[in-house]
Every structure is written in C-alpha cells, then in structure tokens.
Design a protein around this motif. Structure first.
Motif, PDB file in Angstrom:
ATOM      1  N   ASP A  46     -21.959   0.537  69.167  1.00 34.53           N
ATOM      2  CA  ASP A  46     -22.570   0.581  67.834  1.00 34.53           C
ATOM      3  C   ASP A  46     -23.738   1.557  67.789  1.00 34.53           C
ATOM      4  OD1 ASP A  46     -20.766  -1.231  66.759  1.00 34.53           O
ATOM      5  OD2 ASP A  46     -22.027  -2.964  67.234  1.00 34.53           O
ATOM      6  N   SER A  47     -24.524   1.611  68.849  1.00 31.01           N
ATOM      7  CA  SER A  47     -25.654   2.547  68.901  1.00 31.01           C
ATOM      8  C   SER A  47     -25.178   3.995  68.926  1.00 31.01           C
ATOM      9  CB  SER A  47     -26.522   2.272  70.131  1.00 31.01           C
ATOM     10  OG  SER A  47     -27.144   1.028  70.027  1.00 31.01           O
ATOM     11  N   VAL A  48     -24.156   4.270  69.715  1.00 32.68           N
ATOM     12  CA  VAL A  48     -23.622   5.626  69.787  1.00 32.68           C
ATOM     13  C   VAL A  48     -23.033   6.041  68.441  1.00 32.68           C
ATOM     14  CG1 VAL A  48     -21.801   7.053  70.825  1.00 32.68           C
ATOM     15  CG2 VAL A  48     -23.244   5.621  72.278  1.00 32.68           C
ATOM     16  N   LEU A  49     -22.279   5.132  67.819  1.00 33.74           N
ATOM     17  CA  LEU A  49     -21.689   5.445  66.512  1.00 33.74           C
ATOM     18  C   LEU A  49     -22.767   5.675  65.455  1.00 33.74           C
ATOM     19  CD1 LEU A  49     -18.706   2.945  66.559  1.00 33.74           C
ATOM     20  CD2 LEU A  49     -18.571   5.445  66.727  1.00 33.74           C
ATOM     21  N   ALA A  50     -23.813   4.861  65.464  1.00 28.93           N
ATOM     22  CA  ALA A  50     -24.907   5.033  64.500  1.00 28.93           C
ATOM     23  C   ALA A  50     -25.636   6.350  64.739  1.00 28.93           C
ATOM     24  CB  ALA A  50     -25.877   3.858  64.590  1.00 28.93           C
ATOM     25  N   ALA A  51     -25.863   6.686  65.996  1.00 29.49           N
ATOM     26  CA  ALA A  51     -26.538   7.948  66.315  1.00 29.49           C
ATOM     27  C   ALA A  51     -25.680   9.146  65.912  1.00 29.49           C
ATOM     28  CB  ALA A  51     -26.867   8.002  67.803  1.00 29.49           C
ATOM     29  N   ALA A  52     -24.376   9.052  66.128  1.00 26.09           N
ATOM     30  CA  ALA A  52     -23.467  10.142  65.739  1.00 26.09           C
ATOM     31  C   ALA A  52     -23.446  10.312  64.225  1.00 26.09           C
ATOM     32  CB  ALA A  52     -22.063   9.865  66.268  1.00 26.09           C
ATOM     33  N   GLN A  53     -23.481   9.200  63.505  1.00 24.88           N
ATOM     34  CA  GLN A  53     -23.518   9.274  62.039  1.00 24.88           C
ATOM     35  C   GLN A  53     -24.833   9.898  61.559  1.00 24.88           C
ATOM     36  OE1 GLN A  53     -21.282   8.848  59.734  1.00 24.88           O
ATOM     37  NE2 GLN A  53     -22.728   9.229  58.080  1.00 24.88           N
ATOM     38  N   ALA A  54     -25.935   9.488  62.156  1.00 22.73           N
ATOM     39  CA  ALA A  54     -27.241  10.045  61.786  1.00 22.73           C
ATOM     40  C   ALA A  54     -27.291  11.547  62.062  1.00 22.73           C
ATOM     41  CB  ALA A  54     -28.360   9.314  62.529  1.00 22.73           C
ATOM     42  N   GLU A  55     -26.712  11.960  63.178  1.00 19.47           N
ATOM     43  CA  GLU A  55     -26.687  13.385  63.500  1.00 19.47           C
ATOM     44  C   GLU A  55     -25.826  14.151  62.501  1.00 19.47           C
ATOM     45  OE1 GLU A  55     -25.618  16.520  67.063  1.00 19.47           O
ATOM     46  OE2 GLU A  55     -25.460  14.379  67.447  1.00 19.47           O
ATOM     47  N   ALA A  56     -24.690  13.577  62.124  1.00 24.51           N
ATOM     48  CA  ALA A  56     -23.815  14.229  61.144  1.00 24.51           C
ATOM     49  C   ALA A  56     -24.522  14.401  59.802  1.00 24.51           C
ATOM     50  CB  ALA A  56     -22.531  13.429  60.974  1.00 24.51           C
ATOM     51  N   VAL A  57     -25.256  13.396  59.391  1.00 26.06           N
ATOM     52  CA  VAL A  57     -26.019  13.462  58.128  1.00 26.06           C
ATOM     53  C   VAL A  57     -27.112  14.515  58.248  1.00 26.06           C
ATOM     54  CG1 VAL A  57     -27.624  12.184  56.646  1.00 26.06           C
ATOM     55  CG2 VAL A  57     -25.491  11.111  57.413  1.00 26.06           C
ATOM     56  N   ARG A  58     -27.795  14.531  59.364  1.00 24.02           N
ATOM     57  CA  ARG A  58     -28.888  15.493  59.567  1.00 24.02           C
ATOM     58  C   ARG A  58     -28.368  16.928  59.554  1.00 24.02           C
ATOM     59  NH1 ARG A  58     -30.488  13.542  64.169  1.00 24.02           N
ATOM     60  NH2 ARG A  58     -29.627  15.141  65.505  1.00 24.02           N
ATOM     61  N   ARG A  59     -27.162  17.152  60.100  1.00 19.83           N
ATOM     62  CA  ARG A  59     -26.607  18.493  60.143  1.00 19.83           C
ATOM     63  C   ARG A  59     -26.016  18.937  58.815  1.00 19.83           C
ATOM     64  NH1 ARG A  59     -23.678  19.973  65.682  1.00 19.83           N
ATOM     65  NH2 ARG A  59     -25.459  19.658  67.060  1.00 19.83           N
TER      66      ARG A  59
END
Length: 118
Positions: A104-117
C-alpha cells in the motif's frame, strides 16, 4: 525452493515461491523497475485477475514476459493459466502478512509521484 501452483486444467503449472520463501529484497527489486511497478499498479487498480494482454506494456513481448516472470519469482504476483490465457493477480495477502503496509505504501508513493509529474 519454489513450489508449483495448483495443477491447471491444461497441466501447465508455473513455479511460485511459497509465502515463507518471499524475501523483502526480492520484492523491492521487482518493484524498483518502472515497467514492473506499472504492472503492479494496474493489477491493484483493476479486476482481481487480469490477463497479460490486458496489461499491454510498451515493450517487446519477450521483455514483457521477463517482467512478469520477475514479479512471479519474487512472490509479488501469482500467474495461472485459464485456457490459453495467463492470468495475473497480486499476492496481496502474502505481501501484507510478510511486510505489513509495504504494498500500500509503494502504491501510494507511485500514485503521488505520477500526480507530481503530471
């Protein structure tokens, strides 16, 4: 030592590590690759089981096969044959039992990175 999955109707079994054989460094290695992380994100967001063709990647078929194999051998996904289709699903319960909150942490971090990019 990997153990085969339950026998499939076609007799084509793929080796999967037993829960006790899944190692943190293997899971992190599998998730560190952008293509493999994209597969995991799609599996997490979609139906419980998805065919390889439904997870179309922008790489060659042999490279796609390699990425799925790494995910399977590290214990991140389970692959089973249904007819001629190879279905994939996250081993969410196994990962949660071994490494609580990691997926869940990895998925949340990947989503946050996608939004940031974006």
């Amino acid at each position: 030592m990997t153990t085969p999955s339950a026998p499939s109707a076609a007799g084509r079994d793929l080796p999967h590590p037993h829960r006790s054989e899944i190692r943190l460094e293997g899971v992190l290695h599998a998730l560190a690759d952008p293509m493999r992380l994209a597969v995991v994100r799609r599996l997490a967001a979609g139906p419980a089981e998805q065919s390889c063709s439904a997870l179309d990647l922008p790489v060659s078929k042999s490279t796609t096969t390699h990425h799925f194999r790494v995910l399977r051998e590290c214990g991140v996904i389970r692959q089973t044959y249904r007819g001629t289709a190879k279905l994939n699903r996250l081993r969410r319960d196994d990962l949660q039992a071994l490494f609580p909150g990691l997926l869940d942490s990895v998925l949340a971090a990947a989503q946050a990175e996608a939004v940031r990019r974006a």
